[in-house]
Scaffold this motif. Structure first.
Motif, short mmCIF file in Angstrom:
data_model
loop_
_atom_site.label_atom_id
_atom_site.label_comp_id
_atom_site.label_asym_id
_atom_site.label_seq_id
_atom_site.Cartn_x
_atom_site.Cartn_y
_atom_site.Cartn_z
N GLY A 183 38.94 39.33 43.41
CA GLY A 183 37.80 39.55 44.30
C GLY A 183 36.81 38.40 44.23
O GLY A 183 36.39 37.87 45.27
N ALA A 184 36.48 37.99 43.01
CA ALA A 184 35.54 36.86 42.85
C ALA A 184 36.11 35.61 43.47
O ALA A 184 35.40 34.82 44.12
CB ALA A 184 35.24 36.63 41.38
N LEU A 185 37.40 35.44 43.30
CA LEU A 185 38.05 34.26 43.86
C LEU A 185 37.93 34.24 45.38
O LEU A 185 37.62 33.20 45.98
CB LEU A 185 39.52 34.26 43.41
CG LEU A 185 40.38 33.04 43.71
CD1 LEU A 185 39.62 31.75 43.44
CD2 LEU A 185 41.66 33.11 42.88
N ALA A 203 40.19 43.73 35.35
CA ALA A 203 39.78 42.33 35.29
C ALA A 203 40.54 41.51 36.32
O ALA A 203 39.98 40.65 37.01
CB ALA A 203 40.01 41.77 33.89
N HIS A 204 41.83 41.80 36.48
CA HIS A 204 42.62 41.08 37.49
C HIS A 204 42.04 41.29 38.89
O HIS A 204 41.89 40.35 39.67
CB HIS A 204 44.08 41.56 37.46
CG HIS A 204 44.94 40.75 36.56
ND1 HIS A 204 45.03 40.94 35.20
CD2 HIS A 204 45.79 39.69 36.83
CE1 HIS A 204 45.88 40.09 34.67
NE2 HIS A 204 46.36 39.30 35.64
N PHE A 243 49.24 34.62 41.22
CA PHE A 243 48.97 36.05 41.02
C PHE A 243 50.16 36.96 41.31
O PHE A 243 50.14 38.11 40.96
CB PHE A 243 47.77 36.49 41.87
CG PHE A 243 46.46 36.11 41.28
CD1 PHE A 243 45.78 37.01 40.45
CD2 PHE A 243 45.92 34.85 41.49
CE1 PHE A 243 44.57 36.65 39.90
CE2 PHE A 243 44.72 34.50 40.93
CZ PHE A 243 44.03 35.39 40.13
N ASN A 274 39.01 42.20 39.73
CA ASN A 274 37.71 41.55 39.85
C ASN A 274 37.84 40.03 39.95
O ASN A 274 37.10 39.38 40.69
CB ASN A 274 36.83 41.90 38.65
CG ASN A 274 36.05 43.18 38.89
OD1 ASN A 274 35.23 43.25 39.80
ND2 ASN A 274 36.34 44.21 38.10
N LEU A 275 38.79 39.51 39.21
CA LEU A 275 39.03 38.07 39.27
C LEU A 275 39.45 37.67 40.68
O LEU A 275 38.91 36.73 41.27
CB LEU A 275 40.11 37.69 38.27
CG LEU A 275 40.64 36.26 38.29
CD1 LEU A 275 39.51 35.26 38.10
CD2 LEU A 275 41.71 36.05 37.22
N ASP A 316 45.25 43.92 31.92
CA ASP A 316 43.91 44.40 32.31
C ASP A 316 43.77 44.41 33.83
O ASP A 316 43.21 43.49 34.42
CB ASP A 316 42.86 43.48 31.67
CG ASP A 316 41.44 44.02 31.86
OD1 ASP A 316 41.24 44.93 32.69
OD2 ASP A 316 40.55 43.52 31.16
#
Lengths: 191, 191, 191, 191
Positions: free
Chosen positions: D159-161, D153-154, D189, D156-157, D150
């Motif tokens: 980015g959120a991190l 999702a990766h 990652f 966004n993850l 995905d």
DNA sequence: GATGAATGAGTATTCATTCAT
DNA sequence: AATGAATGAATACTCATTCAT
């Protein structure tokens, strides 16, 4: 069993006195605008609303306190007396000033605060004059009888002096030597 | 191009004086908490905000007014003088009291209000003592030199008398016979 | 006749909850200084004055909101648990994060705002640490038990990640794919 | 001798930069509504009026600061690149994150404050998307190329991190172990 | 380009007073 | 008689913005 009318009246009188007493202390301590109705209620241990059950508003409260105070003082001094003071009575009056100041310090502080505050003063102007005029008249008569040159000035001087003593005493009761000053006045004004 | 520093200073000083003068009248008339900053601004013809350009807050404003007032009075009376008053100087001092009261009625009314208001009093306690202590000391020395029995009581009596006169005069300048009273004092205290 | 104490208590609790809820939404939307007490009152359909009947000031209001919020979260997560999380519990915790975010979006937005605002943060520093410290400790213990090289870095990484997810979710709840991200985290951190 | 046009331009640019720099520090420290124009002027050693010579109002000031900040960051990262990141470039990007945070802490704190504040956010929404969209697209492409399940999702993850790391770092730069966390991310990652 | 005095709308907070119960 | 929740006008103070110089 419902209370009798008499009992109700008693309760009313007591509550009213409690509110007046509490408010007087606070007004003297923190001034008129500086004392909130909430604080008075809290200090007296009652609700805010109840005060308005006995007094129409804050002005009515202070007005009542002052006027009732005058009534008591007038009774004590009997300043309405028609006759003329003897020297003995004058000494009694001056010595009485000292003890009346000591016993009602809060009231006299409030009295001065009110005198300085034109807005509040207006509320009680009439009662104030009713209180003061006979007192001043008695003093003038006293000095007339003593045969001094300017009895009005003498009376005003003594009146101002009593105000000044009140002022100094209520500001710092511990340190102001009120009794030796009263003695001095007796010495200076009666001989 | 900005105004010169000189110009800015001039503007500042004039505005500050205007605000102080206006505020003094109002404080004397309506008391400290009874006078709002809005009213001062309105009366002075300026905006509320501008007052805060010149005084950090309401307390700073009254404090400045009182302290500056003391400075002027001290200059006039030179109460810091080390020597002892002669009778002539005492007469000069007492007669001066009358004119200083007439010329600065608002200030003296404010002075009394402040004395009665514990919270405001705290703001200027130090400056107040600096002003009052030498004055009282001078009076004590004067009575010591005259050889009276209780010079401290005499000084306090005269002090209280001056306070009382101030009180009566500022409350009703039109009717209080200040000059004949001063004459009477001279007669009673200097002979 | 006054209401019973019970009735008064009920009224108080309902109003307090209403004010807190309204204020929380607004603080989350417009920030602390950006939200006026007037607006809160208006939005809640009450008078300005009433807010001060329930909260001593604006700071007390936001402080209460945040602290009460923490209490609820702590209850849900039971972060004070002494034991160590199993993988299963960790999955439960992470999945719970998603629903707790969805159900309390305003609170978490407020939480982030407060964290960014040093002056507001000071108000709740103690409570904040009481809330966060056990949570972080639990995370460190979890990674220790898993035998990773740097458990503190792992815990901080996961913590930062949860903050980042919160941040992205509260800014744009509609578009941020929170659930697939949580799944990804479970995949990346638990294996 | 009048200055040349060139010289005037120089002065303007320098003053503008000074105001922006000063305002940025203060906004980051005290928030947008918490920072007054007066304080900015005082801190920058200029007059209030001068700020309005360079920026139409307070909103324009913060808007300019944020947008100019974005421009610099974009230049550094070259996030507009069309191609796809190699693993090497990704490592460079992540390591760069650490140093760019350390060197522009105030800007990033301000960036977060602005993101949380819907009102201010609206002012720069367009520029914000122009900045963020290509960055996110690059991340998605990177994960697509890595063949993960995905990629959105990766992205966004991650980015959120990065947001979460920024948040934790700007709040407490001294104690947040940013570098070991970045290493951990590279480990988690890129492998 | 540069200054800072001046404005006025806005903010948090207080408080006398009312009123349903 | 008694309560205290509720109101709204008033208060001290702040601050973005303007403008004459």
């Amino acid at each position: 069993m419902p209370r009798t009318e008499e009992q109700y009246k008693d309760i009313r009188e007591q509550k009213k006195a409690l509110i007046k007493e509490t408010a007087m202390e606070l007004f003297a301590q923190k001034g008129f605008s500086g004392t909130s109705m909430s604080l008075i209620a809290k200090q007296a241990g009652i609700s805010k609303g109840l005060i308005y059950n006995y007094f129409t508003n804050k002005e009515d409260l202070i007005k009542t306190i002052i006027i009732d105070g005058f009534k008591i003082i007038i009774d004590v001094f009997d300043t309405n007396k028609d006759g003329v003071l003897t020297d003995e009575e004058m000494v009694f009056f001056l010595k009485g000033t000292s003890s009346i100041l000591k016993e009602n310090t809060s009231f006299w502080k409030l009295y001065l605060i009110v005198m300085m505050q034109a807005d509040v003063m207006k509320l009680i102007e009439n009662e104030f004059m009713e209180f003061l005029a006979p007192l001043l008249k008695t003093l003038v008569q006293y000095f007339e009888q003593k045969g001094v040159k300017d009895p009005v000035a003498h009376a005003n001087l003594l009146g101002a002096l009593l105000d000044g003593i009140t002022l100094n005493y209520v500001i710092d009761p511990e340190h102001f030597p009120i009794d030796s000053i009263i003695d001095l006045i007796i010495d200076k004004f009666l001989k």
